[in-house]
Design a protein around this motif. Structure first.
Motif, short mmCIF file in Angstrom:
data_model
loop_
_atom_site.label_atom_id
_atom_site.label_comp_id
_atom_site.label_asym_id
_atom_site.label_seq_id
_atom_site.Cartn_x
_atom_site.Cartn_y
_atom_site.Cartn_z
N ASN A 75 -3.96 -4.99 -5.66
CA ASN A 75 -3.46 -5.35 -4.34
C ASN A 75 -2.98 -4.21 -3.45
N CYS A 76 -2.59 -3.11 -4.02
CA CYS A 76 -1.92 -2.09 -3.22
C CYS A 76 -2.77 -0.83 -3.03
N CYS A 79 -4.68 0.52 0.26
CA CYS A 79 -3.96 1.23 1.31
C CYS A 79 -3.16 2.41 0.76
N HIS A 80 -2.53 2.22 -0.40
CA HIS A 80 -1.58 3.25 -0.85
C HIS A 80 -2.23 4.43 -1.58
N ALA A 85 -3.75 3.20 7.41
CA ALA A 85 -2.81 2.60 8.36
C ALA A 85 -1.43 3.21 8.28
N ALA A 87 0.11 4.15 5.43
CA ALA A 87 0.81 3.78 4.20
C ALA A 87 1.23 5.03 3.44
N ARG A 99 11.18 7.84 2.52
CA ARG A 99 11.44 6.40 2.59
C ARG A 99 12.64 5.98 1.75
N LYS A 102 16.49 5.34 3.00
CA LYS A 102 17.14 4.09 3.48
C LYS A 102 17.67 3.25 2.32
N VAL A 107 13.73 -0.64 0.68
CA VAL A 107 12.33 -0.38 0.38
C VAL A 107 11.72 -1.61 -0.33
N ASN A 110 11.27 -4.39 2.25
CA ASN A 110 10.13 -4.17 3.14
C ASN A 110 8.81 -4.44 2.44
N ILE A 115 6.39 -4.79 6.65
CA ILE A 115 6.92 -4.00 7.76
C ILE A 115 5.76 -3.28 8.42
N ASN A 116 5.62 -3.42 9.73
CA ASN A 116 4.51 -2.82 10.48
C ASN A 116 3.16 -3.11 9.79
N MET A 118 2.38 -2.82 6.76
CA MET A 118 2.56 -3.27 5.38
C MET A 118 2.66 -4.78 5.35
N GLY A 122 2.28 -7.22 -0.02
CA GLY A 122 1.02 -6.49 -0.18
C GLY A 122 -0.15 -7.44 -0.33
C1 HEC Z 1 -3.17 -3.44 4.20
C2 HEC Z 1 -2.65 -2.20 3.68
C3 HEC Z 1 -1.52 -2.30 2.66
C4 HEC Z 1 -1.49 -2.96 1.47
C5 HEC Z 1 -2.57 -3.84 0.87
C6 HEC Z 1 -0.21 -2.66 0.85
N1 HEC Z 1 0.51 -1.85 1.68
FE1 HEC Z 1 2.39 -1.17 1.33
N2 HEC Z 1 2.40 -0.25 3.15
C7 HEC Z 1 1.34 -0.23 4.04
C8 HEC Z 1 1.74 0.52 5.23
C9 HEC Z 1 0.88 0.77 6.44
C10 HEC Z 1 3.08 0.93 5.00
C11 HEC Z 1 3.97 1.71 5.98
C12 HEC Z 1 4.70 0.72 6.85
C13 HEC Z 1 5.67 1.40 7.79
O1 HEC Z 1 6.73 1.84 7.32
O2 HEC Z 1 5.35 1.49 8.96
C14 HEC Z 1 3.46 0.43 3.69
C15 HEC Z 1 4.70 0.64 3.12
C16 HEC Z 1 5.05 0.25 1.85
C17 HEC Z 1 6.32 0.54 1.21
C18 HEC Z 1 7.47 1.33 1.83
C19 HEC Z 1 8.38 0.39 2.55
C20 HEC Z 1 9.52 1.14 3.19
O3 HEC Z 1 10.59 0.55 3.29
O4 HEC Z 1 9.35 2.29 3.61
C21 HEC Z 1 6.27 0.00 -0.03
C22 HEC Z 1 7.37 0.05 -1.07
C23 HEC Z 1 5.00 -0.64 -0.17
N3 HEC Z 1 4.27 -0.48 0.98
C24 HEC Z 1 4.58 -1.31 -1.30
C25 HEC Z 1 3.37 -1.98 -1.42
C26 HEC Z 1 2.99 -2.72 -2.59
C27 HEC Z 1 3.84 -2.86 -3.83
C28 HEC Z 1 1.75 -3.23 -2.34
C29 HEC Z 1 0.90 -4.11 -3.24
C30 HEC Z 1 1.54 -5.25 -3.87
C31 HEC Z 1 1.37 -2.80 -1.00
N4 HEC Z 1 2.37 -2.05 -0.49
C32 HEC Z 1 0.18 -3.13 -0.37
C33 HEC Z 1 0.11 -0.80 3.86
C34 HEC Z 1 -0.25 -1.60 2.78
#
Ligand code: HEC
Length: 144
Positions: A75-76, A79-80, A85, A87, A99, A102, A107, A110, A115-116, A118, A122
Motif C-alpha cells: 500500500n505505501c 509513493c514512499h 507527490a 511523499a 517530520r 511535530k 505523524v 496524519n 494529509i495533503n 497522503m 495510505g
Molecule cells: C498516493 C501516494 C501515497 C500513498 C499510497 C501513501 N502515502 Fe504516505 N504520504 C504521501 C504524501 C504525498 C505525503 C506527504 C504529505 C504532506 O505532508 O504534504 C505522505 C506522508 C506520509 C507520512 C508523514 C505524515 C506527517 O505527519 O508528516 C506518513 C507517516 C505516511 N505518509 C505513511 C504512509 C503509510 C503507512 C502508507 C501506506 C499504508 C502511505 N503513507 C501511503 C503519499 C502517499
C-alpha cells in the motif's frame, strides 16, 4: 367475443409461463446446485491463524495477519519508495527527521487521517489504526 378471446389467450400465456418456470426449476440437477452454491458462497471464509488449509494470499489480504512490511509493500511503497507527490521517502533520514519534529503522535494521526497528498490509511482499506502505526514504525526504523 373479442374480450373472451383475449382473456383466454392471457390465461394460456400465464399457464405457459408457469409451466416454463416449473420446468426450469426441475432442470437444475444436484450437481448444478452444488456448483451454484460453490459460486455464490461468501468470499471471505473464516481463517484461523496457523490453519494450513488457508492460503497465504488469504492471510495477506485479510489485513490483520499481514506484517508491517507486507502492508508497506502493498500500500505505501508506490509513493514512499519514489517520493511521488512529495511523499517522504523510505530510507531518507532528513525527510523523516524533519517530520518527526511535530511528534510521533501527529505523524501517526496524519498517516491514519491523511494529509495533503497522503491519502487516509495510505488507501489500505483492511488496515486498522494499529496496523498503520506499525507500518509507520517500520518506515521510521528503516529511515534513520
Ligand atoms: C498516493 C501516494 C501515497 C500513498 C499510497 C501513501 N502515502 Fe504516505 N504520504 C504521501 C504524501 C504525498 C505525503 C506527504 C504529505 C504532506 O505532508 O504534504 C505522505 C506522508 C506520509 C507520512 C508523514 C505524515 C506527517 O505527519 O508528516 C506518513 C507517516 C505516511 N505518509 C505513511 C504512509 C503509510 C503507512 C502508507 C501506506 C499504508 C502511505 N503513507 C501511503 C503519499 C502517499
Amino acid at each position: 367475443m373479442v374480450i373472451n378471446m383475449v382473456k383466454s389467450s392471457v390465461v394460456k400465456l400465464a399457464g405457459l409461463l408457469l409451466l416454463g418456470m416449473a420446468l426450469t426449476a426441475n432442470a437444475v440437477s444436484d450437481k448444478q446446485k452444488a456448483e451454484i452454491e460453490e459460486r455464490i458462497k461468501p468470499v471471505g471464509e473464516v481463517c484461523l491463524e496457523g490453519d494450513s488449509g488457508c492460503g497465504a494470499a488469504v492471510a495477506a489480504a485479510s489485513g490483520g495477519a499481514a506484517s508491517p512490511e507486507d502492508i508497506y509493500n502493498t500500500n505505501c511503497m508506490a509513493c514512499h519508495a519514489t517520493g511521488a507527490a512529495g511523499a517522504p521517502k523510505m530510507g531518507d533520514v532528513a525527510d523523516w527527521s524533519d517530520r518527526m519534529g511535530k511528534g510521533i503522535d501527529q505523524v501517526y494521526a496524519n498517516a491514519i487521517g491523511g494529509i495533503n497528498g497522503m491519502p487516509a490509511m495510505g488507501l489500505c482499506m483492511t488496515c486498522s489504526d494499529d496496523d498503520i502505526k506499525a507500518v509507520v514504525d517500520y518506515i521510521l526504523e528503516n529511515s534513520q
